[in-house]
Design a protein around this motif. Structure first.
Motif, short mmCIF file in Angstrom:
data_model
loop_
_atom_site.label_atom_id
_atom_site.label_comp_id
_atom_site.label_asym_id
_atom_site.label_seq_id
_atom_site.Cartn_x
_atom_site.Cartn_y
_atom_site.Cartn_z
N GLN A 151 0.81 -1.21 0.00
CA GLN A 151 0.00 0.00 0.00
C GLN A 151 0.85 1.26 0.00
O GLN A 151 0.41 2.32 -0.46
CB GLN A 151 -0.92 0.01 1.22
CG GLN A 151 -2.09 -0.95 1.10
CD GLN A 151 -3.01 -0.58 -0.04
OE1 GLN A 151 -3.10 -1.31 -1.03
NE2 GLN A 151 -3.69 0.54 0.07
N ALA B 58 -1.05 -1.94 -8.37
CA ALA B 58 -2.20 -1.79 -7.48
C ALA B 58 -3.38 -2.55 -8.07
O ALA B 58 -3.30 -3.10 -9.18
CB ALA B 58 -2.54 -0.31 -7.30
N ASP C 262 -7.62 1.44 -8.71
CA ASP C 262 -6.82 2.25 -7.79
C ASP C 262 -5.82 3.10 -8.57
O ASP C 262 -5.51 2.83 -9.73
CB ASP C 262 -6.05 1.36 -6.81
CG ASP C 262 -6.97 0.58 -5.89
OD1 ASP C 262 -8.16 0.93 -5.83
OD2 ASP C 262 -6.50 -0.38 -5.25
N THR C 263 -5.31 4.14 -7.93
CA THR C 263 -4.25 4.96 -8.49
C THR C 263 -3.10 5.02 -7.50
O THR C 263 -3.22 4.59 -6.35
CB THR C 263 -4.73 6.38 -8.82
OG1 THR C 263 -5.23 6.99 -7.64
CG2 THR C 263 -5.81 6.35 -9.88
N ASN D 31 -3.61 1.75 -12.82
CA ASN D 31 -3.34 1.05 -11.56
C ASN D 31 -1.90 0.54 -11.50
O ASN D 31 -1.61 -0.45 -10.83
CB ASN D 31 -4.33 -0.11 -11.37
CG ASN D 31 -4.23 -1.14 -12.47
OD1 ASN D 31 -4.04 -0.80 -13.64
ND2 ASN D 31 -4.36 -2.41 -12.13
N VAL E 116 -0.62 3.88 -2.48
CA VAL E 116 -1.75 3.45 -3.31
C VAL E 116 -3.01 4.13 -2.81
O VAL E 116 -3.30 4.14 -1.61
CB VAL E 116 -1.91 1.92 -3.28
CG1 VAL E 116 -3.17 1.49 -4.02
CG2 VAL E 116 -0.68 1.25 -3.89
N LYS E 117 -3.76 4.72 -3.74
CA LYS E 117 -5.03 5.37 -3.41
C LYS E 117 -6.16 4.43 -3.81
O LYS E 117 -6.40 4.20 -4.99
CB LYS E 117 -5.15 6.69 -4.18
CG LYS E 117 -4.03 7.67 -3.90
CD LYS E 117 -4.24 8.30 -2.56
CE LYS E 117 -3.03 8.23 -1.70
NZ LYS E 117 -3.22 8.71 -0.36
N LYS E 118 -6.84 3.87 -2.81
CA LYS E 118 -7.94 2.96 -3.09
C LYS E 118 -9.11 3.71 -3.70
O LYS E 118 -9.37 4.87 -3.37
CB LYS E 118 -8.40 2.27 -1.81
CG LYS E 118 -7.30 1.53 -1.07
CD LYS E 118 -6.70 0.41 -1.90
CE LYS E 118 -7.69 -0.72 -2.12
NZ LYS E 118 -7.08 -1.84 -2.89
N MET E 119 -9.83 3.06 -4.59
CA MET E 119 -10.97 3.69 -5.24
C MET E 119 -12.01 4.13 -4.21
O MET E 119 -12.59 5.21 -4.31
CB MET E 119 -11.59 2.72 -6.25
CG MET E 119 -12.78 3.28 -7.01
SD MET E 119 -13.26 2.21 -8.36
CE MET E 119 -13.38 0.64 -7.53
N GLY F 229 -11.05 8.20 -10.03
CA GLY F 229 -11.33 7.28 -8.95
C GLY F 229 -12.76 6.77 -8.96
O GLY F 229 -13.05 5.72 -8.43
#
Length: 387
Positions: A247, A272, A276-277, A320, A343-346, A377
């Motif tokens: 993460q 990811a 995700d981004t 991702n 990591v940016k979760k959706m 996102g």
């Protein structure tokens, strides 16, 4: 040609001779004793005229320009495989039918590293369309355009040339992803590249696969097809770089904060989950300007290149995955770089909108998600793109 004489108190004569031609003039100076024969000047002036004559021919730019409308064909640098000329300035524009894309596959590549450059543009040759810059002796992976036009631009300097390059191109219909490429020191399983097809990769003994071992050809929201991950690569067991799936984490140049190595070639791939981004924030950056380069791909548009002493701005992936490629030349070593990724979760993007991360000095906070990133996102199926 002319000469001027000036005698000083020690009996020395300051002599200046000049020869001129269409391309300019050269002036030679010498201190000689008075009365010494001037025959040596004759040889020097002959050399002077030869240099001027060479400059007339050597400084001429070797221009060439081609526009290719055939659905497939071959592109070669001038003189391939016996070497391209100095001062080459050549462009090739490949134009396909509407809704088609163009795949470029290199079959040979050898350019004087760092000085002779092949730039590939996704469309017209403008800075915003720059896809990649190629130099050196490593065979590049295949390139697939996002639209119906692809431009190649070759520039060489005044001395030293390699064999050049050879590439084949092919117009791709909307339902195919194109061949993602072979791995050096690796194997490819799968020979069809249409929507729904999968390609599997593995590495030879003594090498470790970095990246995603299985690529899937998916339909995109724009009505075309693209692989869901970038082409992996095979890294020697003792090589730098790697695949990162956590993460968050830190990526640094080899030996950081000590000096990095000359002739380094390191690649990190951050992976990811779909949707995700990835945010990348640099905390330190010091590279030899123009010669040691950090390339970041996986963002909107073309890859981004960073060099020199300036700290890059935060980066947000549009896919991702994010790939960081670090290369250095054979001279000068500096401290290198350090960067944090997260990591940016959706679901996090939906609930928070904009995520804040520490800035360089850790005392203030900066936004590392642009409105573009927030909008993406909410998209359940991101366009994986072609790295």
């Amino acid at each position: 040609m002319g000469a001027t004489l000036k005698v000083d108190g020690a009996g020395l004569v300051r002599t200046a001779r000049e020869c001129a031609g269409k391309s300019g003039r050269i002036r030679l100076f010498a201190l000689m004793k008075a009365g010494v024969p001037s025959q040596p000047w004759n040889r020097l002036l002959l050399l002077c005229m030869m240099l001027l004559a060479a400059s007339v021919h050597g400084n001429g730019t070797q221009n060439c320009s081609y526009t290719l409308y055939s659905p497939n064909g071959t592109i070669e640098s001038p003189g391939y495989p016996y070497g391209y000329p100095n001062y080459a300035n050549c462009t090739w524009v490949v134009v396909a039918q509407e809704h088609n894309r163009i795949q470029l596959v290199f079959q040979g590549f050898a350019l004087e590293e760092d000085f002779d450059i092949l730039s590939v543009y996704d469309g017209q040759p403008s800075p915003g369309n720059l896809r990649t810059r190629l130099t050196g002796f490593r065979l590049p992976p295949p390139i697939v355009s996002t639209g119906a036009r692809l431009t190649l631009w070759l520039l060489s300097d005044y001395a030293v040339s390699g064999q050049g390059f050879k590439a084949v191109y092919e117009a791709l219909p909307s339902y195919t992803c194109g061949n993602p490429g072979q791995l050096q020191n690796g194997l490819q399983q799968g020979s069809t590249f249409n929507i729904g097809d999968k390609i599997r990769y593995s590495c030879s003994q003594g090498f470790v696969l970095e990246g995603h071992a299985v690529l899937s050809c998916l339909a995109t929201s724009s009505g075309t097809a693209a692989w869901d991950f970038p082409l992996p690569y095979c890294r020697a067991d003792d090589g730098c770089g790697g695949t990162l799936r956590g993460q968050s984490g830190i990526i640094t140049s080899p030996n950081y904060p000590q000096e990095y190595n000359n002739n380094a070639d390191c690649t990190w791939t951050v992976l990811a989950e779909p949707g995700d981004t990835i945010a990348l924030v640099f905390t330190d950056f010091q590279l030899e300007e123009d010669y040691d380069v950090l390339e970041v791909s996986g963002t909107d548009g073309s890859a981004q290149w960073f060099t020199g002493p300036n700290l890059p701005s935060p980066i947000i992936s549009s896919k991702n995955w994010l790939r960081i490629h670090f290369t250095t030349d054979g001279n000068h070593k500096l401290r290198g770089f350090s960067a944090q990724y997260q990591v940016k979760k959706m679901t996090e993007l939906k609930s928070r909108g904009v995520k804040m991360l520490p800035s360089k000095d850790n005392h203030s906070k900066i936004s590392v998600l642009s409105q573009m990133g927030v909008a993406q996102g909410h998209n359940m199926c991101l366009d994986p793109g072609i790295p």
